[in-house]
Design an enzyme around this catalytic site. Structure first.
Site, short mmCIF file in Angstrom:
data_model
loop_
_atom_site.label_atom_id
_atom_site.label_comp_id
_atom_site.label_asym_id
_atom_site.label_seq_id
_atom_site.Cartn_x
_atom_site.Cartn_y
_atom_site.Cartn_z
N PHE A 152 -40.26 -4.68 -41.88
CA PHE A 152 -40.39 -5.70 -42.71
C PHE A 152 -39.64 -6.99 -42.44
O PHE A 152 -39.42 -7.80 -43.12
CB PHE A 152 -40.10 -5.16 -44.26
N LEU A 153 -39.01 -6.90 -41.22
CA LEU A 153 -38.23 -8.15 -40.87
C LEU A 153 -38.84 -9.48 -40.90
O LEU A 153 -39.92 -9.38 -40.69
CB LEU A 153 -37.46 -7.74 -39.55
N HIS A 251 -43.30 -21.82 -52.49
CA HIS A 251 -43.09 -23.22 -51.65
C HIS A 251 -44.47 -23.71 -51.22
O HIS A 251 -44.96 -22.92 -50.35
CB HIS A 251 -41.95 -23.24 -50.85
N GLY A 253 -47.14 -25.58 -49.05
CA GLY A 253 -46.94 -25.98 -47.65
C GLY A 253 -48.41 -26.20 -47.10
O GLY A 253 -49.39 -26.35 -47.56
N GLY A 257 -48.83 -18.78 -41.85
CA GLY A 257 -49.26 -18.78 -40.50
C GLY A 257 -48.27 -17.59 -39.82
O GLY A 257 -47.78 -16.71 -40.51
N CYS A 260 -48.01 -12.43 -38.34
CA CYS A 260 -48.39 -11.22 -38.92
C CYS A 260 -49.53 -11.52 -40.24
O CYS A 260 -50.50 -10.77 -40.27
CB CYS A 260 -47.13 -10.89 -39.82
N LYS A 321 -42.64 -21.47 -38.89
CA LYS A 321 -41.73 -21.65 -39.85
C LYS A 321 -40.45 -22.06 -38.97
O LYS A 321 -40.31 -22.10 -37.93
CB LYS A 321 -41.43 -20.46 -40.74
N1 LIG Z 1 -42.93 -10.43 -35.27
C1 LIG Z 1 -42.73 -9.90 -36.66
O1 LIG Z 1 -42.27 -10.82 -37.56
C2 LIG Z 1 -43.10 -8.57 -37.41
C3 LIG Z 1 -42.56 -8.13 -38.46
C4 LIG Z 1 -43.16 -6.69 -38.76
C5 LIG Z 1 -43.93 -6.05 -38.02
N2 LIG Z 1 -44.52 -6.65 -36.86
C6 LIG Z 1 -45.42 -5.70 -36.26
O2 LIG Z 1 -44.74 -5.30 -34.99
C7 LIG Z 1 -45.55 -5.15 -34.07
C8 LIG Z 1 -45.13 -6.03 -32.75
O3 LIG Z 1 -44.96 -7.28 -33.17
P1 LIG Z 1 -44.28 -8.31 -32.26
O4 LIG Z 1 -44.29 -9.53 -32.89
O5 LIG Z 1 -42.85 -7.71 -31.59
O6 LIG Z 1 -45.04 -8.22 -30.89
P2 LIG Z 1 -44.70 -8.99 -29.48
O7 LIG Z 1 -46.16 -9.14 -28.91
O8 LIG Z 1 -43.79 -10.13 -29.42
O9 LIG Z 1 -44.30 -7.65 -28.54
C9 LIG Z 1 -44.88 -6.69 -28.02
C10 LIG Z 1 -44.19 -6.18 -26.73
O10 LIG Z 1 -44.93 -4.97 -26.41
C11 LIG Z 1 -45.02 -4.98 -24.96
N3 LIG Z 1 -45.84 -4.04 -24.44
C12 LIG Z 1 -47.49 -3.81 -24.67
N4 LIG Z 1 -47.80 -2.91 -24.08
C13 LIG Z 1 -46.79 -1.96 -23.47
C14 LIG Z 1 -46.79 -0.94 -22.84
N5 LIG Z 1 -47.66 -0.18 -22.53
N6 LIG Z 1 -45.45 -0.64 -22.47
C15 LIG Z 1 -44.44 -1.30 -22.88
N7 LIG Z 1 -44.33 -2.55 -23.47
C16 LIG Z 1 -45.62 -2.83 -23.98
C17 LIG Z 1 -45.55 -6.39 -24.69
O11 LIG Z 1 -45.31 -6.80 -23.48
C18 LIG Z 1 -44.76 -7.16 -25.84
O12 LIG Z 1 -43.46 -7.77 -24.97
C19 LIG Z 1 -46.65 -5.58 -34.25
O13 LIG Z 1 -47.66 -4.63 -34.92
C20 LIG Z 1 -46.53 -6.59 -35.60
O14 LIG Z 1 -47.66 -6.70 -36.42
C21 LIG Z 1 -44.14 -7.88 -36.64
#
Ligand SMILES: NC(=O)c1ccc[n+]([C@@H]2O[C@H](COP(=O)([O-])OP(=O)(O)OC[C@H]3O[C@@H](n4cnc5c(N)ncnc54)[C@H](O)[C@@H]3O)[C@@H](O)[C@H]2O)c1
Length: 434
Positions: A152-153, A251, A253, A257, A260, A321
């Site tokens: 949930f970060l 808020h 805006g 976007g 997520c 953001k």
């Molecule tokens: N970004 C957020 O704020 C956030 C918050 C909560 C949940 N999530 C969820 O967490 C998940 C990851 O999000 P993110 O923003 O960190 O994605 P991201 O695209 O920043 O990171 C994914 C990473 O996985 C790597 N990867 C892909 N296939 C791989 C493999 N086979 N072996 C090793 N590494 C591999 C990619 O190279 C990439 O660096 C998503 O499902 C997202 O919905 C994201």
């Protein structure tokens, strides 16, 4: 202290790895991106995320954190394997699980007995079963457990949110596995909710859909406020004192976007329809959001006299953001694309994106990116403030006025600036819903 593998060194994976190392575990974080792994191994964090560089440095120095190329190298010795790879939106709106499934197949043959695979990526209901099936088919030991542990970060405060979360959710029908996963979080002061996998997966989607709904709701109220001459900030304040409603996410805006909300709302609508339910409320939320991007363009067009063709527009803020460098699904990019499509000449400044950012934005090749906020408005008839970076409040608006051309329209999509002060400077200011 446990041996943990984290697969994926993106926003979530890097944070998870560094924070679990802080909590005392031995963590190996893997990515396929060799350059990223090399950078991280030297303590260079390739994203803007508060406190993360310090935590990565601490983990490397203590020997509890290391980065490797390839999932198998990390998973081989691990008691727990966190899946943190991307789950982007596919064409029909569904979450694309191909990266998750590929990792499951890749690590299955090297997993040790009793290992637990933890789904931290956001995945639709049923995904824990899909991962278990992929692991089994690819030859994982039969006693490997699979649990859902949604994240949930918030980007910009990811480390804080990981170490001081509102809650930890663990979805697994095997109590022993759930308890083992919960023990990884010993030291984190938060309620731990242990539930079944489907409920855990739904908690993540329901939470994001609810937050997106709050944003679209206040945007719709802001649009009403403009029509009836009310001030949405006063309205949000008056609503927020009601503890059932609260102040957060009220808020208005340019629309939500980021990486997520857009994909997770689409995925939930898709899951609903797959199960015969038309989630019309959430479809409305998405539609209001799309309209909100367009409304910002409408405001700019009207402010410069009805046509954007050939008009110079300055943009402040490109990230979805403030306090992140993440451009994924940013409303600012949707608005910039619409302005370019109408023939505007667009020059943008963002505190977190370099001049080369344009290369990372397919379809926005016409967008000129500058490294100074005053350059962005030089000769511009209009300024669109699209991301709520604090530094925009403190700029020299006399200088902005002198740099701009008539009519000097300012569309403040974040209600960041003081309307009276802007008007005193001779700027034709408009906010949202006020
Ligand atoms: N970004 C957020 O704020 C956030 C918050 C909560 C949940 N999530 C969820 O967490 C998940 C990851 O999000 P993110 O923003 O960190 O994605 P991201 O695209 O920043 O990171 C994914 C990473 O996985 C790597 N990867 C892909 N296939 C791989 C493999 N086979 N072996 C090793 N590494 C591999 C990619 O190279 C990439 O660096 C998503 O499902 C997202 O919905 C994201």
């Amino acid at each position: 202290m446990s041996d943990v593998a984290v697969i994926g060194a993106g926003y979530v994976g890097m944070t998870t790895a560094a924070c679990l190392a802080r909590l005392g575990h031995r963590v190996t974080c893997a990515d396929v991106n060799e350059e990223r792994v090399a950078q991280l191994s030297q303590g260079k964090v390739p994203i803007l995320e508060q406190d993360l560089p310090e935590l990565v440095a601490e983990g490397l120095a203590s020997g509890r954190l290391r980065f490797v190329v390839g999932a198998t190298a990390a998973a081989r010795e691990a008691e727990f394997v966190f899946l943190c790879v991307q789950t982007p939106q596919s064409e029909n709106g569904a979450a694309d699980l191909s990266a998750v499934e590929a990792v499951a197949r890749e690590i299955a043959p090297v997993l040790r007995a009793h290992a637990v695979v933890v789904n931290k990526s956001t995945m639709p209901v049923g995904s824990t079963l899909i991962v278990a099936r992929e692991l089994a088919q690819a030859g994982a030991p039969t006693d490997v457990g699979v649990a859902s542990n949604p994240e949930f970060l918030r980007e910009g405060q990811a480390v804080h949110d990981f170490l001081q979360p509102n809650r930890v959710v663990i979805g697994c029908s095997n109590t022993e596995v759930a308890v083992r996963v919960s023990e990884l979080y010993a030291g984190v002061q938060a309620p731990v909710l242990v539930t079944d996998a489907a409920s855990a997966e739904m908690i993540k989607y329901a939470s994001n859909a609810f937050l997106a709904t709050k944003i679209s709701f206040i945007n719709a109220i802001a649009n009403m406020c403009e029509a009836v001459n009310a001030d949405v900030r006063e309205v949000a304040l008056g609503m927020g004192y009601d503890t059932r409603i609260g102040f957060e996410f009220l808020h208005p805006g340019p629309g939500y976007g980021g990486s997520c909300f857009p994909k997770d709302t689409a995925a939930l609508i898709h899951t609903a329809s797959e199960h015969g339910y038309d989630f019309s409320l959430l479809r409305g939320v998405v539609e209001v959001n799309r309209e909100q991007h367009k409304r910002m363009v409408d405001k700019l067009r009207a402010a410069v006299g009805g046509s954007l063709d050939g008009v110079a527009v300055g943009i402040w803020g490109l990230t979805f953001k403030a306090n992140t460098d993440d451009l994924r699904d940013s409303p600012a990019l949707a608005i910039a694309a619409a302005l370019l499509a109408e023939g505007a000449r667009v020059r943008a400044y963002d505190p977190a994106t370099a001049p080369s950012a344009a290369e990372r934005v397919p379809g926005l090749e016409g967008l000129e990116i500058v490294t100074d906020p005053y350059d962005a408005v030089a000769g511009a008839a209009a300024l669109a403030l699209l991301t709520e970076w604090d530094e925009f409040r403190w700029l020299d608006f006399g200088r902005v006025h002198d740099a701009m051309d008539a009519p000097r329209a300012v569309v403040d999509a974040r209600n960041l600036l003081d309307p009276a002060a802007m008007r005193r400077r001779g700027l034709a200011y408009q906010g949202v819903g006020r």
